[in-house]
Design a protein around this motif. Structure first.
Motif, mmCIF file in Angstrom:
data_model
loop_
_atom_site.group_PDB
_atom_site.id
_atom_site.type_symbol
_atom_site.label_atom_id
_atom_site.label_comp_id
_atom_site.label_asym_id
_atom_site.label_seq_id
_atom_site.Cartn_x
_atom_site.Cartn_y
_atom_site.Cartn_z
ATOM 1 N N ILE A 193 0.931 -1.559 -0.048
ATOM 2 C CA ILE A 193 0.136 0.134 -0.313
ATOM 3 C C ILE A 193 0.536 1.002 0.276
ATOM 4 O O ILE A 193 0.356 2.258 0.082
ATOM 5 C CB ILE A 193 -0.802 0.213 1.121
ATOM 6 N N GLY A 194 2.406 1.196 0.026
ATOM 7 C CA GLY A 194 3.051 2.040 -0.381
ATOM 8 C C GLY A 194 3.935 2.841 0.699
ATOM 9 O O GLY A 194 4.506 3.914 1.041
ATOM 10 N N ALA A 195 4.186 2.024 1.992
ATOM 11 C CA ALA A 195 4.891 2.093 3.233
ATOM 12 C C ALA A 195 6.812 2.407 2.507
ATOM 13 O O ALA A 195 6.739 1.532 2.046
ATOM 14 C CB ALA A 195 4.980 1.060 4.072
ATOM 15 N N ASP A 196 6.956 4.004 2.498
ATOM 16 C CA ASP A 196 8.314 3.628 2.720
ATOM 17 C C ASP A 196 9.268 2.937 3.456
ATOM 18 O O ASP A 196 10.395 2.531 3.053
ATOM 19 C CB ASP A 196 8.597 4.663 2.612
ATOM 20 N N GLU A 197 8.847 2.655 4.729
ATOM 21 C CA GLU A 197 9.095 2.301 6.641
ATOM 22 C C GLU A 197 8.082 1.729 6.911
ATOM 23 O O GLU A 197 7.307 2.090 7.195
ATOM 24 C CB GLU A 197 10.274 3.374 6.586
ATOM 25 N N VAL A 198 8.665 0.425 7.296
ATOM 26 C CA VAL A 198 7.469 -0.633 8.790
ATOM 27 C C VAL A 198 8.398 0.052 9.770
ATOM 28 O O VAL A 198 9.566 -0.577 9.486
ATOM 29 C CB VAL A 198 7.994 -1.613 8.523
ATOM 30 N N ILE A 199 7.912 0.220 10.723
ATOM 31 C CA ILE A 199 8.428 0.412 12.055
ATOM 32 C C ILE A 199 7.716 -1.074 13.210
ATOM 33 O O ILE A 199 7.066 -0.960 13.344
ATOM 34 C CB ILE A 199 8.316 1.916 13.082
ATOM 35 N N LEU A 200 8.728 -1.996 13.251
ATOM 36 C CA LEU A 200 8.524 -3.478 14.350
ATOM 37 C C LEU A 200 8.421 -2.451 15.305
ATOM 38 O O LEU A 200 9.762 -2.405 16.041
ATOM 39 C CB LEU A 200 9.171 -4.359 13.533
ATOM 40 N N TYR A 201 7.362 -2.415 16.614
ATOM 41 C CA TYR A 201 7.581 -1.604 17.336
ATOM 42 C C TYR A 201 7.558 -2.881 18.527
ATOM 43 O O TYR A 201 6.556 -3.343 18.655
ATOM 44 C CB TYR A 201 6.724 -0.437 18.223
ATOM 45 N N CYS A 202 8.678 -3.359 19.327
ATOM 46 C CA CYS A 202 9.251 -3.915 20.647
ATOM 47 C C CYS A 202 8.471 -3.349 21.532
ATOM 48 O O CYS A 202 8.938 -2.811 21.823
ATOM 49 C CB CYS A 202 10.354 -4.367 20.169
ATOM 50 N N TRP A 203 7.876 -4.716 22.163
ATOM 51 C CA TRP A 203 7.295 -3.919 24.022
ATOM 52 C C TRP A 203 8.006 -5.114 24.823
ATOM 53 O O TRP A 203 7.386 -4.624 26.117
ATOM 54 C CB TRP A 203 5.815 -3.740 23.740
ATOM 55 N N SER A 204 9.014 -5.967 24.512
ATOM 56 C CA SER A 204 9.799 -6.657 25.449
ATOM 57 C C SER A 204 10.835 -6.529 25.353
ATOM 58 O O SER A 204 11.361 -5.737 24.475
ATOM 59 C CB SER A 204 9.088 -8.015 25.253
ATOM 60 N N SER A 205 11.762 -6.702 26.324
ATOM 61 C CA SER A 205 12.535 -6.142 26.610
ATOM 62 C C SER A 205 13.817 -6.952 26.282
ATOM 63 O O SER A 205 15.215 -7.087 25.956
ATOM 64 C CB SER A 205 13.160 -5.844 27.991
ATOM 65 N N ASP A 206 13.662 -8.062 25.546
ATOM 66 C CA ASP A 206 14.255 -9.195 25.535
ATOM 67 C C ASP A 206 14.922 -9.128 23.936
ATOM 68 O O ASP A 206 14.309 -9.124 22.913
ATOM 69 C CB ASP A 206 13.186 -10.369 25.411
ATOM 70 N N ILE A 207 16.384 -8.790 24.123
ATOM 71 C CA ILE A 207 16.897 -8.019 22.940
ATOM 72 C C ILE A 207 17.531 -8.657 21.713
ATOM 73 O O ILE A 207 17.857 -8.359 21.017
ATOM 74 C CB ILE A 207 18.448 -7.296 24.023
ATOM 75 N N ASP A 208 17.112 -10.103 22.274
ATOM 76 C CA ASP A 208 17.375 -11.403 21.097
ATOM 77 C C ASP A 208 15.945 -11.621 20.447
ATOM 78 O O ASP A 208 16.142 -12.038 18.910
ATOM 79 C CB ASP A 208 17.631 -12.987 22.313
ATOM 80 N N GLN A 209 15.429 -9.930 19.936
ATOM 81 C CA GLN A 209 13.990 -10.150 19.512
ATOM 82 C C GLN A 209 14.593 -9.389 18.212
ATOM 83 O O GLN A 209 14.602 -9.137 17.075
ATOM 84 C CB GLN A 209 13.015 -9.383 19.760
ATOM 85 N N VAL A 210 15.498 -9.119 18.808
ATOM 86 C CA VAL A 210 16.489 -7.907 17.093
ATOM 87 C C VAL A 210 17.154 -9.136 16.349
ATOM 88 O O VAL A 210 16.822 -9.248 14.836
ATOM 89 C CB VAL A 210 18.260 -7.078 17.629
ATOM 90 N N ASP A 211 17.751 -9.997 16.658
ATOM 91 C CA ASP A 211 18.592 -11.374 15.898
ATOM 92 C C ASP A 211 16.700 -11.492 15.177
ATOM 93 O O ASP A 211 17.121 -12.451 13.895
ATOM 94 C CB ASP A 211 19.486 -11.781 16.236
ATOM 95 N N ARG A 212 15.851 -12.209 16.312
ATOM 96 C CA ARG A 212 15.517 -12.820 15.972
ATOM 97 C C ARG A 212 14.042 -12.335 14.364
ATOM 98 O O ARG A 212 13.439 -12.815 13.149
ATOM 99 C CB ARG A 212 13.996 -13.303 16.278
ATOM 100 N N LEU A 213 13.880 -11.048 15.072
ATOM 101 C CA LEU A 213 13.167 -10.312 13.775
ATOM 102 C C LEU A 213 14.331 -10.068 12.470
ATOM 103 O O LEU A 213 13.012 -9.637 10.968
ATOM 104 C CB LEU A 213 12.787 -8.686 14.280
ATOM 105 N N ALA A 214 15.636 -9.960 12.659
ATOM 106 C CA ALA A 214 16.491 -10.023 11.425
ATOM 107 C C ALA A 214 16.283 -10.785 10.463
ATOM 108 O O ALA A 214 15.709 -10.931 9.628
ATOM 109 C CB ALA A 214 18.033 -8.949 11.892
ATOM 110 N N ASP A 215 16.410 -12.794 11.325
ATOM 111 C CA ASP A 215 16.366 -13.572 10.870
ATOM 112 C C ASP A 215 14.876 -13.752 9.894
ATOM 113 O O ASP A 215 15.136 -14.240 9.273
ATOM 114 C CB ASP A 215 16.184 -15.041 11.736
#
Length: 283
Positions: free
Chosen positions: A258-280
């Motif tokens: 629908i034309g989004a230039d960017e999508v922000i994945l807002y992480c509400w938990s402090s579990d930092i391993d989400q950075v790698d999980r979301l990248a994968d």
């Protein structure tokens, strides 16, 4: 299409690690929310710290409740952050809706929209190097970005859409599914044309995610309910949390469609391993 991360607020001590890990990965932006009467870190101070700890990723308020801020000081803070980050700062702006924030800041909640319009005129004037007001001179430093940092307006009301055409560089739509965001994006484009702005507005979508263990997901839902515990929408927002790689990939693809230039994945938990999980999951 770029993919950014929204930072959790429940453990500020972890945010440097979040920022460095995201900066080393494929993500485009780090977003941070704002409240005054709440247990969150002040976003401009925090983003300045994170910008100094990173080298390429952008930093963004998502969104800053500008009416509760002193305008002259905000002009200086935002210009400084843009300058120190080398132009990596995006100012996401909203009017807010919590009465306690307005009471603490000493402003009338009924005038916050009009106040924001007045503030934007002053911010744009100041960032361009003109005197702040009659009888006072310019407020420096000069932003790294000519004319001031990129400005995105968030919100759902027609006035928020109108401000994109009048003052902004784009629109930030938060916590709505793509079928509803599509209409907002199209309205933003119409307003952009109405004001005869060159080029196209930046269109950014935010969706709430938690990717990990059951504890990670439950922590995220708890934090969402706490933040949105006003106006009766907390459970609705928490129930819309995306918690699987498939859900997140599909929603991201639809936002791109629908034309989004960017999508922000807002992480509400402090579990930092989400950075790698979301990248994968997405890259």
């Amino acid at each position: 299409m770029n993919i950014g991360l929204g930072l959790p607020i429940d453990d500020p001590a972890l945010l440097m690690s979040w920022a460095r890990r995201a900066d080393a990965g494929p993500f485009s932006t780090l977003g941070l929310l704002d409240r005054l009467v709440f247990d969150n870190p002040e976003p401009l101070i925090t983003l300045a710290t994170l910008a100094g700890a990173t080298s390429r990723i952008r930093v963004q308020t998502e969104v800053l409740i500008v009416p509760v801020h002193n305008t002259a000081i905000l002009a200086k803070q935002t210009a400084t952050l843009d300058r120190l980050s080398g132009g990596r700062f995006t100012l996401g702006i909203g009017v807010g809706g919590r009465e306690d924030d307005c009471l603490a800041a000493g402003i009338d909640i009924r005038r916050r929209g009009r106040r924001l319009d007045e503030q934007m005129t002053l911010l744009r004037r100041t960032w361009s190097g003109e005197p702040y007001s009659e009888g006072s001179g310019p407020i420096g430093p000069t932003p790294s970005t000519p004319g001031g940092p990129e400005v995105l307006f968030g919100g759902f009301a027609p006035a928020a859409i109108e401000r994109v055409g009048r003052f902004g560089d784009g629109f930030l739509g938060a916590a709505l599914p793509p079928q509803f965001m599509d209409g907002l994006f199209r309205n933003v484009e119409k307003v952009w044309e109405k004001y005869e702005r060159p080029g196209s507005p930046r269109l950014v979508a935010q969706m709430n995610v938690a990717l990990g263990t059951e504890d990670t997901v439950e922590q995220a839902r708890h934090n969402i309910r706490s933040y949105y515990d006003f106006g009766g929408r907390a459970d609705h927002v928490a129930n819309g949390l995306l918690t699987t790689p498939k859900e997140i990939r599909e929603a991201t693809d639809v936002f791109g469609g629908i034309g989004a230039d960017e999508v922000i994945l807002y992480c509400w938990s402090s579990d930092i391993d989400q950075v790698d999980r979301l990248a994968d999951a997405l890259f």
